[in-house]
Design a protein around this motif. Structure first.
Motif, PDB file in Angstrom:
ATOM      1  N   VAL A 220      -1.579 -10.669   0.710  1.00 41.99           N
ATOM      2  CA  VAL A 220      -2.507  -9.860   0.979  1.00 41.99           C
ATOM      3  C   VAL A 220      -2.463  -8.284   0.603  1.00 41.99           C
ATOM      4  CG1 VAL A 220      -2.683  -8.400   3.136  1.00 41.99           C
ATOM      5  CG2 VAL A 220      -1.974 -10.758   2.561  1.00 41.99           C
ATOM      6  N   PHE A 221      -0.605  -7.675   0.032  1.00 40.38           N
ATOM      7  CA  PHE A 221      -0.263  -6.664  -0.480  1.00 40.38           C
ATOM      8  C   PHE A 221      -1.049  -6.820  -1.331  1.00 40.38           C
ATOM      9  CE2 PHE A 221       3.240  -4.937  -3.726  1.00 40.38           C
ATOM     10  CZ  PHE A 221       2.989  -3.571  -2.800  1.00 40.38           C
ATOM     11  N   SER A 222      -0.533  -7.228  -2.337  1.00 36.06           N
ATOM     12  CA  SER A 222      -1.558  -7.306  -3.543  1.00 36.06           C
ATOM     13  C   SER A 222      -2.826  -6.991  -3.934  1.00 36.06           C
ATOM     14  CB  SER A 222      -1.291  -8.321  -4.278  1.00 36.06           C
ATOM     15  OG  SER A 222       0.237  -8.542  -4.319  1.00 36.06           O
ATOM     16  N   ILE A 223      -3.843  -7.723  -2.494  1.00 38.82           N
ATOM     17  CA  ILE A 223      -4.871  -7.430  -3.075  1.00 38.82           C
ATOM     18  C   ILE A 223      -5.464  -6.131  -2.640  1.00 38.82           C
ATOM     19  CG2 ILE A 223      -6.871  -8.476  -2.007  1.00 38.82           C
ATOM     20  CD1 ILE A 223      -5.791 -11.112  -1.733  1.00 38.82           C
ATOM     21  N   LEU A 224      -4.618  -5.966  -1.310  1.00 39.79           N
ATOM     22  CA  LEU A 224      -4.905  -4.139  -0.870  1.00 39.79           C
ATOM     23  C   LEU A 224      -4.086  -3.343  -1.803  1.00 39.79           C
ATOM     24  CD1 LEU A 224      -4.229  -4.692   2.315  1.00 39.79           C
ATOM     25  CD2 LEU A 224      -6.557  -4.742   1.771  1.00 39.79           C
TER      26      LEU A 224
ATOM     27  N   PHE B 147      -4.080  -3.742  -4.997  1.00 37.51           N
ATOM     28  CA  PHE B 147      -5.339  -3.521  -6.020  1.00 37.51           C
ATOM     29  C   PHE B 147      -6.868  -2.661  -5.769  1.00 37.51           C
ATOM     30  CE2 PHE B 147      -8.181  -5.411  -8.565  1.00 37.51           C
ATOM     31  CZ  PHE B 147      -8.453  -4.933  -9.887  1.00 37.51           C
ATOM     32  N   VAL B 148      -7.034  -2.697  -4.712  1.00 38.95           N
ATOM     33  CA  VAL B 148      -8.237  -2.585  -4.508  1.00 38.95           C
ATOM     34  C   VAL B 148      -8.329  -1.521  -4.319  1.00 38.95           C
ATOM     35  CG1 VAL B 148      -9.623  -2.226  -2.466  1.00 38.95           C
ATOM     36  CG2 VAL B 148      -9.437  -5.029  -3.644  1.00 38.95           C
ATOM     37  N   PHE B 149      -7.080  -0.306  -3.463  1.00 40.18           N
ATOM     38  CA  PHE B 149      -7.152   0.721  -2.910  1.00 40.18           C
ATOM     39  C   PHE B 149      -6.950   1.492  -4.525  1.00 40.18           C
ATOM     40  CE2 PHE B 149      -8.280  -0.915   1.179  1.00 40.18           C
ATOM     41  CZ  PHE B 149      -9.114  -0.139   1.712  1.00 40.18           C
ATOM     42  N   GLN B 150      -6.457   1.148  -5.111  1.00 42.09           N
ATOM     43  CA  GLN B 150      -5.870   2.330  -6.074  1.00 42.09           C
ATOM     44  C   GLN B 150      -6.697   2.042  -7.430  1.00 42.09           C
ATOM     45  OE1 GLN B 150      -1.203   2.413  -7.913  1.00 42.09           O
ATOM     46  NE2 GLN B 150      -2.302   4.504  -7.744  1.00 42.09           N
ATOM     47  N   ASN B 151      -7.210   0.318  -7.507  1.00 37.79           N
ATOM     48  CA  ASN B 151      -8.008   0.364  -8.968  1.00 37.79           C
ATOM     49  C   ASN B 151      -9.473   1.217  -8.566  1.00 37.79           C
ATOM     50  OD1 ASN B 151      -5.682  -0.128 -10.487  1.00 37.79           O
ATOM     51  ND2 ASN B 151      -5.763  -2.195  -9.961  1.00 37.79           N
ATOM     52  N   ILE B 152     -10.118   0.422  -7.131  1.00 41.22           N
ATOM     53  CA  ILE B 152     -11.034   0.603  -6.968  1.00 41.22           C
ATOM     54  C   ILE B 152     -11.408   2.029  -6.583  1.00 41.22           C
ATOM     55  CG2 ILE B 152     -13.725  -0.054  -6.113  1.00 41.22           C
ATOM     56  CD1 ILE B 152     -12.349  -2.894  -6.116  1.00 41.22           C
ATOM     57  N   PHE B 153     -10.806   2.422  -5.050  1.00 40.62           N
ATOM     58  CA  PHE B 153     -10.518   3.310  -4.054  1.00 40.62           C
ATOM     59  C   PHE B 153     -10.206   4.468  -5.274  1.00 40.62           C
ATOM     60  CE2 PHE B 153     -12.486   0.401  -1.100  1.00 40.62           C
ATOM     61  CZ  PHE B 153     -13.323   1.306  -0.972  1.00 40.62           C
ATOM     62  N   LYS B 154      -9.979   4.135  -6.083  1.00 38.07           N
ATOM     63  CA  LYS B 154      -9.106   5.188  -6.924  1.00 38.07           C
ATOM     64  C   LYS B 154      -7.642   6.477  -5.189  1.00 38.07           C
ATOM     65  CE  LYS B 154     -10.594   4.727 -10.743  1.00 38.07           C
ATOM     66  NZ  LYS B 154     -10.576   3.152 -11.742  1.00 38.07           N
ATOM     67  N   LEU B 155      -6.976   5.445  -4.686  1.00 33.12           N
ATOM     68  CA  LEU B 155      -6.328   6.511  -3.999  1.00 33.12           C
ATOM     69  C   LEU B 155      -4.881   6.680  -4.755  1.00 33.12           C
ATOM     70  CD1 LEU B 155      -7.217   4.993  -0.168  1.00 33.12           C
ATOM     71  CD2 LEU B 155      -7.659   7.459  -1.627  1.00 33.12           C
TER      72      LEU B 155
ATOM     73  N   ALA C 243      -0.988   8.866  -4.472  1.00 32.06           N
ATOM     74  CA  ALA C 243       0.034   9.289  -3.594  1.00 32.06           C
ATOM     75  C   ALA C 243       1.636   8.802  -4.136  1.00 32.06           C
ATOM     76  CB  ALA C 243       0.287   8.990  -2.101  1.00 32.06           C
ATOM     77  N   SER C 244       2.364   9.541  -4.326  1.00 29.38           N
ATOM     78  CA  SER C 244       3.834   9.789  -4.333  1.00 29.38           C
ATOM     79  C   SER C 244       4.518   7.669  -3.502  1.00 29.38           C
ATOM     80  CB  SER C 244       5.066  10.234  -3.804  1.00 29.38           C
ATOM     81  OG  SER C 244       4.891  10.042  -2.886  1.00 29.38           O
ATOM     82  N   HIS C 245       4.906   6.831  -4.256  1.00 26.68           N
ATOM     83  CA  HIS C 245       4.762   5.437  -3.653  1.00 26.68           C
ATOM     84  C   HIS C 245       4.221   5.064  -3.418  1.00 26.68           C
ATOM     85  CE1 HIS C 245       9.320   7.001  -5.354  1.00 26.68           C
ATOM     86  NE2 HIS C 245       9.379   7.487  -4.705  1.00 26.68           N
ATOM     87  N   PHE C 246       2.492   5.081  -4.176  1.00 26.95           N
ATOM     88  CA  PHE C 246       1.956   4.414  -3.296  1.00 26.95           C
ATOM     89  C   PHE C 246       1.553   2.874  -2.955  1.00 26.95           C
ATOM     90  CE2 PHE C 246      -2.383   2.554  -3.147  1.00 26.95           C
ATOM     91  CZ  PHE C 246      -3.418   2.646  -2.624  1.00 26.95           C
ATOM     92  N   TYR C 247       2.859   2.220  -4.082  1.00 25.20           N
ATOM     93  CA  TYR C 247       2.568   0.965  -3.176  1.00 25.20           C
ATOM     94  C   TYR C 247       3.691   0.755  -2.730  1.00 25.20           C
ATOM     95  CZ  TYR C 247       0.068  -0.519  -7.668  1.00 25.20           C
ATOM     96  OH  TYR C 247      -0.369  -0.610  -7.720  1.00 25.20           O
ATOM     97  N   LEU C 248       4.428   1.165  -1.954  1.00 16.87           N
ATOM     98  CA  LEU C 248       5.671   1.240  -0.647  1.00 16.87           C
ATOM     99  C   LEU C 248       4.980   1.051   0.157  1.00 16.87           C
ATOM    100  CD1 LEU C 248       9.037   2.587  -2.638  1.00 16.87           C
ATOM    101  CD2 LEU C 248       8.369  -0.027  -2.333  1.00 16.87           C
ATOM    102  N   ARG C 249       4.392   2.757   0.245  1.00 19.15           N
ATOM    103  CA  ARG C 249       3.434   3.351   1.081  1.00 19.15           C
ATOM    104  C   ARG C 249       3.282   1.931   1.902  1.00 19.15           C
ATOM    105  NH1 ARG C 249       2.766   8.577   1.454  1.00 19.15           N
ATOM    106  NH2 ARG C 249       3.879   9.834   0.634  1.00 19.15           N
TER     107      ARG C 249
ATOM    108  N   SER D  49      -7.835   1.159  10.902  1.00 18.18           N
ATOM    109  CA  SER D  49      -8.226   2.856  11.556  1.00 18.18           C
ATOM    110  C   SER D  49      -6.810   3.417  11.924  1.00 18.18           C
ATOM    111  CB  SER D  49      -8.964   2.619  12.692  1.00 18.18           C
ATOM    112  OG  SER D  49      -7.639   1.573  13.747  1.00 18.18           O
ATOM    113  N   ALA D  50      -5.969   2.278  10.868  1.00 16.64           N
ATOM    114  CA  ALA D  50      -4.127   2.686  10.621  1.00 16.64           C
ATOM    115  C   ALA D  50      -3.941   3.144   8.906  1.00 16.64           C
ATOM    116  CB  ALA D  50      -3.011   1.747  11.581  1.00 16.64           C
ATOM    117  N   PRO D  51      -3.235   4.791   9.138  1.00 15.38           N
ATOM    118  CA  PRO D  51      -3.543   4.862   7.317  1.00 15.38           C
ATOM    119  C   PRO D  51      -2.287   3.847   7.110  1.00 15.38           C
ATOM    120  CG  PRO D  51      -2.034   5.837   9.026  1.00 15.38           C
ATOM    121  CD  PRO D  51      -2.317   5.039  10.496  1.00 15.38           C
ATOM    122  N   ILE D  52      -2.368   2.246   6.713  1.00 18.69           N
ATOM    123  CA  ILE D  52      -1.570   1.744   6.010  1.00 18.69           C
ATOM    124  C   ILE D  52      -2.374   1.771   4.770  1.00 18.69           C
ATOM    125  CG2 ILE D  52      -0.802  -0.935   6.216  1.00 18.69           C
ATOM    126  CD1 ILE D  52      -2.058  -0.719   8.762  1.00 18.69           C
ATOM    127  N   VAL D  53      -3.319   1.449   4.088  1.00 18.23           N
ATOM    128  CA  VAL D  53      -3.839   0.617   3.418  1.00 18.23           C
ATOM    129  C   VAL D  53      -4.488   2.713   2.790  1.00 18.23           C
ATOM    130  CG1 VAL D  53      -4.575  -1.638   3.079  1.00 18.23           C
ATOM    131  CG2 VAL D  53      -6.161   0.569   3.847  1.00 18.23           C
TER     132      VAL D  53
END
Lengths: 294, 257
Positions: free
Chosen positions: B42-46, B48-56, B58-64, B183-187
């Motif tokens: 789930v971590f990999s999918i999410l 991937f989606v949020f970094q590559n598609i939504f272009k979000l 931040a520092s240490h994005f994956y760890l967050r 609705s929580a700032p997870i992804v």
């Protein structure tokens, strides 16, 4: 029913007996009265299980599955829900050291009664007073899981029945020996034959009762003849131990007659009769006969 | 009622949790590895989606994301698994009277076992990335972990007896879990949301847990003391309330099974 009563030897109608037990002044009067001597004998011991006018009703859903939608719609027509009276003002007492049998036809309320005594169900009205610690065996193998080994199942069942780990460890060998499953301790129970399964379950039940009051629902006589004999033997030793009180539900009239000091007959959720096993079985047979005629 | 001391009850709780954990993966090939693989997938999918598609970013994005998911997975596993706990042990409850909280508690302990495996994996990821949180951030994390436990166990105490009576709860909860997750700032970071909507996000109990934990670990920023106090009072009130609700609701549970 009325004409039939006369033919019994020592009949104590349920209503009369109950009123004697529940009103202390009237029982005292009878103790002093030579005419009440037949009742006096059952007044001597401490009462450990007292059931007083217990009523239990269950709603009958035509669809067993309950859901939020149903509940919402039913708020407008709640009065239409049919109620089944499983127990109707059931009153009786069991004394310390007594082996108390309960017989009756299917749906007569026996198992519901035992569940209420065990504390699984709560009474709608009336009181249940139990003086002592109870062990209840409403079914064989409560807590057993087919995916676990015999060893693990012994531990989990023992814990569920209220034993501590140390107590189970000390009884472990006895349970295995009694069940004759020495070679299958670490085999998953799902690979057992049904006879082996029942033997394990029964052995756990036999050794897990460290309490004084036992509620037993038709778990006697399982397995092959040898094992049956051992079980009967175990029952006899419970009966001889005057500290143990047993409430025993069964359809097996032979074991009822053999073990029970007093027997209660239940019919449609009501107490029909309480008395000696001989008389109770006669009453029960008459109920069966009457229903056959209709 | 079976009178037993507390240690016997604890032995039973622990044994049930242990055997349930074992049984959960007993007939699967990879066994309890699934408890790690699932969150990682789930971590990999999410991410991937949020970094590559939504272009979000931040520092240490994956760890967050990993930290947020770690906390969220505990909540979602605990509640969806615990929801079913009383019903799945119905064969016990209808046959013998013993404290029903044991079943609920053992199911949450079961999830805690998975959680401790997940936390180890997260630590490994942190070490690989070379991120070592400060002592203060750890203490902060521990505080919010306790809040997470309270909200998760509290929710199970309410949901489990409710589910026995109303079987729709599991469907509703599945949807609610999704609402809670997104609705929580997870992804996504909370900064990606316009500030005037932040207050709505904080209605979600997981928002404060996830947000403040991540802020602590990655930014070394902590909420003021009154926030800690307020959250402690809020979450413990909920927890105590859930115990009271469970106590009154679970009495009739065997009749609905």
């Amino acid at each position: 029913m009325k004409s039939g009563k006369k033919s019994y030897k020592r009949i104590i109608p349920a209503r009369e007996e109950d009123s004697l037990i529940h009103k202390p002044d009237s029982s005292l009067r009878n103790n002093g009265n030579p005419l009440g001597s037949s009742i006096k004998s059952i007044q001597q011991n401490k009462i450990v299980v007292s059931v007083d006018k217990v009523v239990k009703k269950f709603p009958i859903y035509h669809q067993k599955y309950s859901s939020l939608k149903e509940e919402l719609f039913n708020t407008f027509r709640k009065s239409k829900v049919e109620m089944l009276t499983a127990l109707n003002k059931v009153t009786f007492n069991v004394e310390q050291g007594e082996f108390f049998g309960v017989i009756g036809r299917n749906g007569g309320g026996k198992s519901t009664l035992l569940k209420m005594l065990s504390g699984v169900y709560l009474a709608d009205s009336g009181n249940i007073t139990i003086d002592g610690n109870i062990s209840s065996f409403l079914e064989l193998g409560v807590g057993m899981n087919p995916d676990l080994t015999a060893r693990e199942n012994i531990f989990i069942c023992g814990l569920v029945l209220g034993l501590t780990l140390d107590e189970i460890k000390s009884k472990f060998d006895d349970i295995i020996n009694f069940s004759e499953l020495g070679n299958f301790v670490d085999v998953k129970v799902k690979n057992f034959s049904s006879g082996m399964y029942v033997r394990l379950a029964f052995s756990i039940a036999i050794y897990a009762h460290n309490n004084d009051i036992l509620f037993i629902d038709e778990v006697l006589a399982v397995g092959d003849d040898n094992f049956k004999l051992k079980c009967v033997e175990e029952f006899r030793s419970i009966k001889e131990n005057k500290n143990k009180t047993v409430v025993f539900v069964s359809h097996d009239l032979y074991s009822i007659e053999r073990f029970c000091d007093r027997v209660m007959v239940m019919e449609k959720g009501m107490v029909k009769f309480i008395g000696t096993s001989y008389d109770a079985i006669e009453v029960y047979k008459e109920i069966l006969l009457k229903n056959k005629e209709i | 009622m079976i009178s037993t001391n507390l240690s016997q009850k604890w032995q039973l709780t622990w044994f049930l949790a242990k055997t349930d954990f074992k049984l959960r993966y007993s007939n699967s090939l990879l066994g309890f590895l699934w408890s790690m693989l699932k969150p990682l997938a789930v971590f990999s999918i999410l991410s991937f989606v949020f970094q590559n598609i939504f272009k979000l970013s931040a520092s240490h994005f994956y760890l967050r994301i990993l930290t947020g998911l770690l906390l969220f997975f505990f909540f979602s596993e605990c509640t969806t698994f615990g929801l079913n706990s009383l019903l799945s042990k119905g064969h016990l409850l209808t046959k013998i009277d013993f404290p029903k909280w044991i079943i609920v508690l053992s199911s949450t302990i079961n999830t805690m076992m998975t959680f401790s495996i997940n936390i180890l994996i997260t630590i490994i990821f942190f070490l690989i990335a070379g991120v070592i949180p400060s002592i203060m951030a750890m203490a902060n994390f521990l505080f919010f972990l306790i809040l997470l436990l309270m909200i998760s166990i509290g929710s199970v105490f309410i949901l489990a007896p409710l589910f026995v009576k109303f079987r729709d709860i599991s469907q509703i909860w599945e949807i609610l879990i999704l609402v809670i997750m997104y609705s929580a700032p997870i992804v996504y970071p909370l900064t990606a949301i316009p500030e005037q909507y932040h207050k709505y996000h904080f209605i979600n109990p997981l928002t404060s847990i996830v947000y403040y934990t991540i802020e602590g670990i990655f930014e070394n920023q902590y909420p003021p003391a009154y926030i800690y106090l307020f959250l402690t009072i809020l979450f413990s009130t909920f927890f105590i309330l859930s115990l009271l609700i469970f106590n009154s609701m679970s009495k009739k549970t065997p009749e609905y099974i």
